[in-house]
Design a protein around this motif. Structure first.
Motif, PDB file in Angstrom:
ATOM      1  N   ARG A 169      -1.896   7.212   0.887  1.00 24.28           N
ATOM      2  CA  ARG A 169      -1.588   8.261  -0.095  1.00 24.28           C
ATOM      3  C   ARG A 169      -2.166   9.601   0.343  1.00 24.28           C
ATOM      4  O   ARG A 169      -1.489  10.639   0.291  1.00 24.28           O
ATOM      5  CB  ARG A 169      -2.145   7.858  -1.471  1.00 24.28           C
ATOM      6  N   ASP A 170      -3.424   9.589   0.814  1.00 17.79           N
ATOM      7  CA  ASP A 170      -4.070  10.833   1.224  1.00 17.79           C
ATOM      8  C   ASP A 170      -3.379  11.439   2.439  1.00 17.79           C
ATOM      9  O   ASP A 170      -3.193  12.666   2.520  1.00 17.79           O
ATOM     10  CB  ASP A 170      -5.544  10.569   1.547  1.00 17.79           C
TER      11      ASP A 170
ATOM     12  N   SER B 181       0.820  -1.221   0.000  1.00 17.53           N
ATOM     13  CA  SER B 181       0.000   0.000   0.000  1.00 17.53           C
ATOM     14  C   SER B 181       0.849   1.265   0.000  1.00 17.53           C
ATOM     15  O   SER B 181       0.313   2.367  -0.032  1.00 17.53           O
ATOM     16  CB  SER B 181      -0.912   0.003   1.235  1.00 17.53           C
TER      17      SER B 181
ATOM     18  N   GLU C 235      -0.054  13.056   1.373  1.00 17.20           N
ATOM     19  CA  GLU C 235      -0.240  14.291   0.601  1.00 17.20           C
ATOM     20  C   GLU C 235      -0.830  15.419   1.428  1.00 17.20           C
ATOM     21  O   GLU C 235      -0.657  16.596   1.095  1.00 17.20           O
ATOM     22  CB  GLU C 235      -1.126  14.015  -0.608  1.00 17.20           C
TER      23      GLU C 235
ATOM     24  N   ALA D 242      -4.246   1.625   0.750  1.00 21.99           N
ATOM     25  CA  ALA D 242      -3.337   2.406  -0.110  1.00 21.99           C
ATOM     26  C   ALA D 242      -3.846   3.821  -0.307  1.00 21.99           C
ATOM     27  O   ALA D 242      -3.062   4.783  -0.264  1.00 21.99           O
ATOM     28  CB  ALA D 242      -3.162   1.704  -1.457  1.00 21.99           C
ATOM     29  N   ALA D 243      -5.157   3.969  -0.509  1.00 20.07           N
ATOM     30  CA  ALA D 243      -5.729   5.300  -0.713  1.00 20.07           C
ATOM     31  C   ALA D 243      -5.580   6.154   0.544  1.00 20.07           C
ATOM     32  O   ALA D 243      -5.275   7.355   0.468  1.00 20.07           O
ATOM     33  CB  ALA D 243      -7.202   5.182  -1.109  1.00 20.07           C
TER      34      ALA D 243
ATOM     35  N   PRO E 180       3.797   3.977  -1.560  1.00 18.44           N
ATOM     36  CA  PRO E 180       4.271   4.391  -2.885  1.00 18.44           C
ATOM     37  C   PRO E 180       5.274   3.362  -3.406  1.00 18.44           C
ATOM     38  O   PRO E 180       6.099   2.842  -2.646  1.00 18.44           O
ATOM     39  CB  PRO E 180       4.935   5.741  -2.607  1.00 18.44           C
TER      40      PRO E 180
END
Length: 527
Positions: free
Chosen positions: A453-454, A353, A457, A449-450, A355
């Motif tokens: 990532r969130d 999950s 960021e 993973a989402a 990068p």
């Protein structure tokens, strides 16, 4: 209820925890009195030693249930009453009583699992159901006899702790668990075994708003700010934490060999008379920990990938996540992280999950050094972007270079948040109250993973949240050395506040009475 009213209490104790709660019982006798008390005890050899040292316990009117008596009753039971168990399961609404069974490592894993990684079960399904039935019957009757104002305990780590909690909750009786806050040597009486206790959560919410604070709370915010700076400069140190090898002082001169052998022989004879299938005999314990474990440690040194934590962190800064392995079998996985007991698969999911250019550094726990098998490490190393860090490497240096810290449950997650790192957790944690811009609870595997990532960021650290969190624990708790002074555990961090054991128990008694009164008022329970 009146804070001066004599108390009726049930104490769910574990092994040496009985010492703490009997001493607290006596301190409470001096602080308003005890009308009635019941004790649940485990560890038969330790109970024999306790009674030798505390003859006043057997002479008291305490209503005592022992685990070994329940094991004998369960063994004599022809078959479990499935309808009786199902009725309890429905009424108690946990929603499954498997939670009560899974939490107890002694019931799920053979005695060998205390020394090496082993998933061999200790009991069959039928045996577990028999024990569950007799435990429900005994504990429910215990409540009827004592009619407690509250249930006292430490961390809920046994079947019985969990059942006392569930029965108390069903009856509207507060459960008070004496636990470390991981803030200096502050301890608190928690009412929720698996989440931040409401009395701390409510204080935290007021402190983060910064309005209508008392003078003590304002002072605590300033103290917490200083503690924040101290942790950032050094590391998070709290009473009860295991000391690092370089912090352990050489023990004072021990008695001579003849005296030690005589003491060992006396203990062997006493423990033989009081055998307990859940606890190893002294000779086996010594052989496993003093002979076999050091050998396994030497063999394991070649299985780790990172020779220098500082160099690795500098070369890969911001391009790896840190995942500290939990010890097994332990409360972090069996209670808090039940869906993630298989850490190999948890590592696999987290690694997949991240990068795609990132590594996942899996750091071994110092207590598990010499515990896990080479095959276990081999399965972790077979995951393409996983690298293993040995237990002796500096976690602080690895954390400094990490772009993310991932935990099932553990204090390292709190330390990472204090040091400004984005953190993902796989279960409810006390620090899950921080904003989603600081910490994420990954409760859906497909969304892992989402979420990562969130968070990467949109990560935004806020010192005010951390300061409010630390200050809330300070003002909702008291200071005492639970692990080192009261439980008498060696090799742990301690803090000298100049208080004797008697002073600490007196303070704990006053705090206990106050917290019971607060919780009964919150639950709307009459005296």
């Amino acid at each position: 209820m009146n804070r001066d009213q004599p108390l009726r209490l049930l104490f769910s104790t574990q092994s040496i925890g009985l010492r703490v709660f009997w001493s607290l019982h006596k301190a409470l006798q001096e602080e308003g009195g005890i009308e009635a008390a019941g004790f649940f005890v485990t560890n038969r050899p330790e109970y024999a030693r306790f009674n030798d040292a505390n003859p006043d316990f057997a002479a008291s009117a305490a209503d005592v249930i022992t685990e070994w008596e329940l094991l004998d009753q369960a063994h004599r039971l022809p078959a479990p009453d499935l309808e009786y168990i199902a009725a309890w399961e429905k009424e108690i609404a946990d929603p499954t009583l498997w939670n009560a069974l899974i939490i107890d490592r002694r019931l799920n894993f053979h005695l060998r699992a205390q020394f090496v990684q082993s998933y061999k079960p200790a009991y069959s399904h039928e045996d577990l159901l028999r024990l569950l039935q007799v435990s429900l019957q005994a504990i429910d009757a215990h409540f009827d006899r004592v009619r407690p104002h509250a249930v006292m305990g430490l961390n809920a780590v046994t079947l019985y702790d969990y059942l006392y909690y569930l029965v108390a909750r069903r009856r509207g009786i507060p459960v008070m668990q004496l636990k470390l806050t991981r803030v200096r040597n502050y301890v608190s009486l928690y009412t929720d075994p698996f989440d931040l206790s409401p009395h701390i959560r409510e204080t935290f919410e007021r402190m983060r708003r910064g309005r209508d604070l008392t003078g003590d709370e304002t002072a605590a915010l300033a103290d917490a700010q200083a503690l924040l700076s101290e942790i950032r400069e050094k590391r998070l140190v709290y009473e009860g934490a295991i000391k690092r090898p370089n912090e352990v002082r050489k023990a004072a001169r021990r008695p001579g060999l003849p005296a030690r052998l005589a003491a060992l022989a006396e203990r062997l004879v006493r423990d033989r008379r009081n055998r307990d299938r859940h606890y190893p005999a002294p000779l086996r314990y010594a052989y496993e920990t003093k002979v076999l474990k050091p050998l396994r440690r030497r063999l394991a040194t070649r299985l780790f990938d990172i020779p220098d934590a500082g160099a690795f962190a500098e070369q890969n800064a911001g391009r790896y996540a840190l995942y500290p392995l939990n010890t097994e079998p332990e409360v972090a996985l069996l209670a808090f992280g039940r869906p993630y007991r298989n850490q190999i698969e948890s590592v696999r999911n987290i690694a997949a999950s991240l990068p795609v250019g990132w590594k996942l550094v899996v750091k071994e726990h110092p207590n598990s050094y010499g515990y896990r098998s080479a095959a276990y490490y081999g399965k972790l190393r077979a995951i393409p972007n996983v690298v293993l860090a040995g237990p002796t490497l500096d976690t602080d240096k690895l954390m400094l270079g990490a772009g993310l810290v991932a935990v099932v449950f553990g204090t390292i997650g709190l330390e990472a948040l204090i040091k400004g790192k984005p953190v993902v957790v796989l279960c409810n944690t006390p620090y899950g109250v921080f904003p989603r811009s600081m910490v994420r609870f990954l409760d859906r595997s497909w969304g892992m993973a989402a979420e990562i990532r969130d968070l990467l960021e949109n990560h935004k650290h806020d010192d005010r949240e951390v300061v409010a969190f630390l200050a809330a624990h300070m003002t909702s708790s008291i200071r005492l050395n639970l692990f080192t002074d009261l439980l008498g555990k060696g090799g742990r961090q301690t803090m000298d506040d100049g208080l004797s054991r008697e002073d600490q128990y007196a303070e704990l008694a006053r705090y206990t009475r106050r917290r019971i009164a607060e919780e009964r008022a919150r639950l709307g329970v009459e005296a």
